[in-house]
Scaffold this motif. Sequence first.
Motif, PDB file in Angstrom:
ATOM      1  N   LEU A   1     -34.030  53.335 -71.890  1.00  0.00           N
ATOM      2  CA  LEU A   1     -33.432  52.817 -70.648  1.00  0.00           C
ATOM      3  C   LEU A   1     -33.631  53.507 -69.426  1.00  0.00           C
ATOM      4  O   LEU A   1     -33.792  54.575 -69.358  1.00  0.00           O
ATOM      5  CB  LEU A   1     -31.865  52.697 -71.003  1.00  0.00           C
ATOM      6  N   VAL A   2     -33.682  52.855 -68.405  1.00  0.00           N
ATOM      7  CA  VAL A   2     -34.108  53.406 -67.100  1.00  0.00           C
ATOM      8  C   VAL A   2     -33.004  53.837 -66.245  1.00  0.00           C
ATOM      9  O   VAL A   2     -33.124  54.479 -65.287  1.00  0.00           O
ATOM     10  CB  VAL A   2     -35.014  52.403 -66.319  1.00  0.00           C
ATOM     11  N   ASP A   3     -31.732  53.279 -66.904  1.00  0.00           N
ATOM     12  CA  ASP A   3     -30.648  53.509 -66.103  1.00  0.00           C
ATOM     13  C   ASP A   3     -29.392  54.099 -66.930  1.00  0.00           C
ATOM     14  O   ASP A   3     -29.158  53.146 -67.941  1.00  0.00           O
ATOM     15  CB  ASP A   3     -30.030  52.475 -65.143  1.00  0.00           C
ATOM     16  N   PRO A   4     -28.881  55.111 -66.697  1.00  0.00           N
ATOM     17  CA  PRO A   4     -27.498  55.659 -67.675  1.00  0.00           C
ATOM     18  C   PRO A   4     -26.584  54.657 -67.698  1.00  0.00           C
ATOM     19  O   PRO A   4     -25.462  54.388 -68.593  1.00  0.00           O
ATOM     20  CB  PRO A   4     -27.148  56.854 -67.133  1.00  0.00           C
ATOM     21  N   ALA A   5     -26.532  53.719 -66.285  1.00  0.00           N
ATOM     22  CA  ALA A   5     -25.323  52.735 -66.376  1.00  0.00           C
ATOM     23  C   ALA A   5     -25.383  51.703 -67.405  1.00  0.00           C
ATOM     24  O   ALA A   5     -24.358  50.920 -67.740  1.00  0.00           O
ATOM     25  CB  ALA A   5     -25.438  52.412 -65.107  1.00  0.00           C
ATOM     26  N   HIS A   6     -26.643  51.514 -68.107  1.00  0.00           N
ATOM     27  CA  HIS A   6     -26.869  50.362 -68.914  1.00  0.00           C
ATOM     28  C   HIS A   6     -26.635  51.059 -70.557  1.00  0.00           C
ATOM     29  O   HIS A   6     -26.719  50.069 -71.406  1.00  0.00           O
ATOM     30  CB  HIS A   6     -28.383  50.220 -68.922  1.00  0.00           C
ATOM     31  N   VAL A   7     -25.987  52.104 -70.553  1.00  0.00           N
ATOM     32  CA  VAL A   7     -25.584  52.782 -72.051  1.00  0.00           C
ATOM     33  C   VAL A   7     -24.571  51.530 -72.521  1.00  0.00           C
ATOM     34  O   VAL A   7     -24.849  51.239 -73.715  1.00  0.00           O
ATOM     35  CB  VAL A   7     -25.180  54.201 -71.947  1.00  0.00           C
TER      36      VAL A   7
ATOM     37  N   ILE B   1     -34.879  57.397 -69.355  1.00  0.00           N
ATOM     38  CA  ILE B   1     -36.161  57.857 -68.861  1.00  0.00           C
ATOM     39  C   ILE B   1     -36.189  57.146 -67.498  1.00  0.00           C
ATOM     40  O   ILE B   1     -35.446  56.425 -66.786  1.00  0.00           O
ATOM     41  CB  ILE B   1     -37.411  57.380 -69.501  1.00  0.00           C
ATOM     42  N   SER B   2     -37.044  57.884 -66.542  1.00  0.00           N
ATOM     43  CA  SER B   2     -37.152  57.572 -65.455  1.00  0.00           C
ATOM     44  C   SER B   2     -37.713  56.383 -65.080  1.00  0.00           C
ATOM     45  O   SER B   2     -37.687  55.836 -63.790  1.00  0.00           O
ATOM     46  CB  SER B   2     -37.816  58.731 -64.415  1.00  0.00           C
TER      47      SER B   2
ATOM     48  N   ASP C   1     -39.359  46.344 -62.950  1.00  0.00           N
ATOM     49  CA  ASP C   1     -38.561  45.209 -63.217  1.00  0.00           C
ATOM     50  C   ASP C   1     -37.984  45.515 -64.754  1.00  0.00           C
ATOM     51  O   ASP C   1     -36.943  44.723 -65.098  1.00  0.00           O
ATOM     52  CB  ASP C   1     -39.237  43.963 -63.018  1.00  0.00           C
ATOM     53  N   PHE C   2     -38.672  46.201 -65.486  1.00  0.00           N
ATOM     54  CA  PHE C   2     -38.325  46.346 -66.986  1.00  0.00           C
ATOM     55  C   PHE C   2     -36.977  47.319 -67.096  1.00  0.00           C
ATOM     56  O   PHE C   2     -37.225  48.608 -66.435  1.00  0.00           O
ATOM     57  CB  PHE C   2     -39.632  46.802 -67.761  1.00  0.00           C
ATOM     58  N   LEU C   3     -35.946  46.738 -67.563  1.00  0.00           N
ATOM     59  CA  LEU C   3     -34.720  47.820 -68.011  1.00  0.00           C
ATOM     60  C   LEU C   3     -34.753  48.723 -69.044  1.00  0.00           C
ATOM     61  O   LEU C   3     -33.896  49.230 -69.129  1.00  0.00           O
ATOM     62  CB  LEU C   3     -33.470  46.640 -67.725  1.00  0.00           C
ATOM     63  N   LEU C   4     -35.347  47.980 -69.948  1.00  0.00           N
ATOM     64  CA  LEU C   4     -35.473  48.767 -71.236  1.00  0.00           C
ATOM     65  C   LEU C   4     -36.850  48.458 -72.127  1.00  0.00           C
ATOM     66  O   LEU C   4     -37.379  47.389 -71.830  1.00  0.00           O
ATOM     67  CB  LEU C   4     -34.184  48.340 -72.062  1.00  0.00           C
ATOM     68  N   GLU C   5     -37.094  49.354 -72.914  1.00  0.00           N
ATOM     69  CA  GLU C   5     -38.177  48.960 -74.101  1.00  0.00           C
ATOM     70  C   GLU C   5     -37.728  49.596 -75.334  1.00  0.00           C
ATOM     71  O   GLU C   5     -36.939  50.617 -75.451  1.00  0.00           O
ATOM     72  CB  GLU C   5     -39.356  49.695 -73.558  1.00  0.00           C
ATOM     73  N   ILE C   6     -37.950  48.746 -76.263  1.00  0.00           N
ATOM     74  CA  ILE C   6     -37.652  49.139 -77.952  1.00  0.00           C
ATOM     75  C   ILE C   6     -38.747  49.196 -78.607  1.00  0.00           C
ATOM     76  O   ILE C   6     -39.518  48.367 -78.602  1.00  0.00           O
ATOM     77  CB  ILE C   6     -36.481  48.298 -78.325  1.00  0.00           C
TER      78      ILE C   6
END
Length: 145
Positions: free
Chosen positions: A87-93, A121-122, A128-133
Amino acid sequence: MPASPAVRYENPPGAVAPQSAYSQLARVAPGGELLFVSGQVAVDAKGAIVGKGDFKAQFAQVLANIAGVLEGAGASCNDVAMVTSYLVDPAHVQPFREARAELFPRYFAGPGYPPHTMLIISGLAHPDFLLEIDVIARVEPGARS
């Protein structure tokens, strides 16, 4: 699709209780092939970004992409032994946990869900990608579509 007999999810004695929809351990039967699925991002079949700024829409697309890769290899999400999310933002946890609780039952037969590691991650390959799995799965030898 039924749960894979080759991959079993457990929370063994001595393990702390999972904090959300994952298991502490996956037991993978010997004799199969391991599939290492590349990190999937929120792009559609034409390569266009899906859900710009919409975390839940991106999460849904990423899961669909993972399922597509696995199906193409003769596997399913029920063959997944390990999940790693970036995730690129801890607010998305918290939104991640909520989306996972909602969407995983569509892809995994249960009981339980794969072990899961989440990293903040930074950045990713596109801003524009907010996550990768990415996932690791186990499939019977020779399974192909």
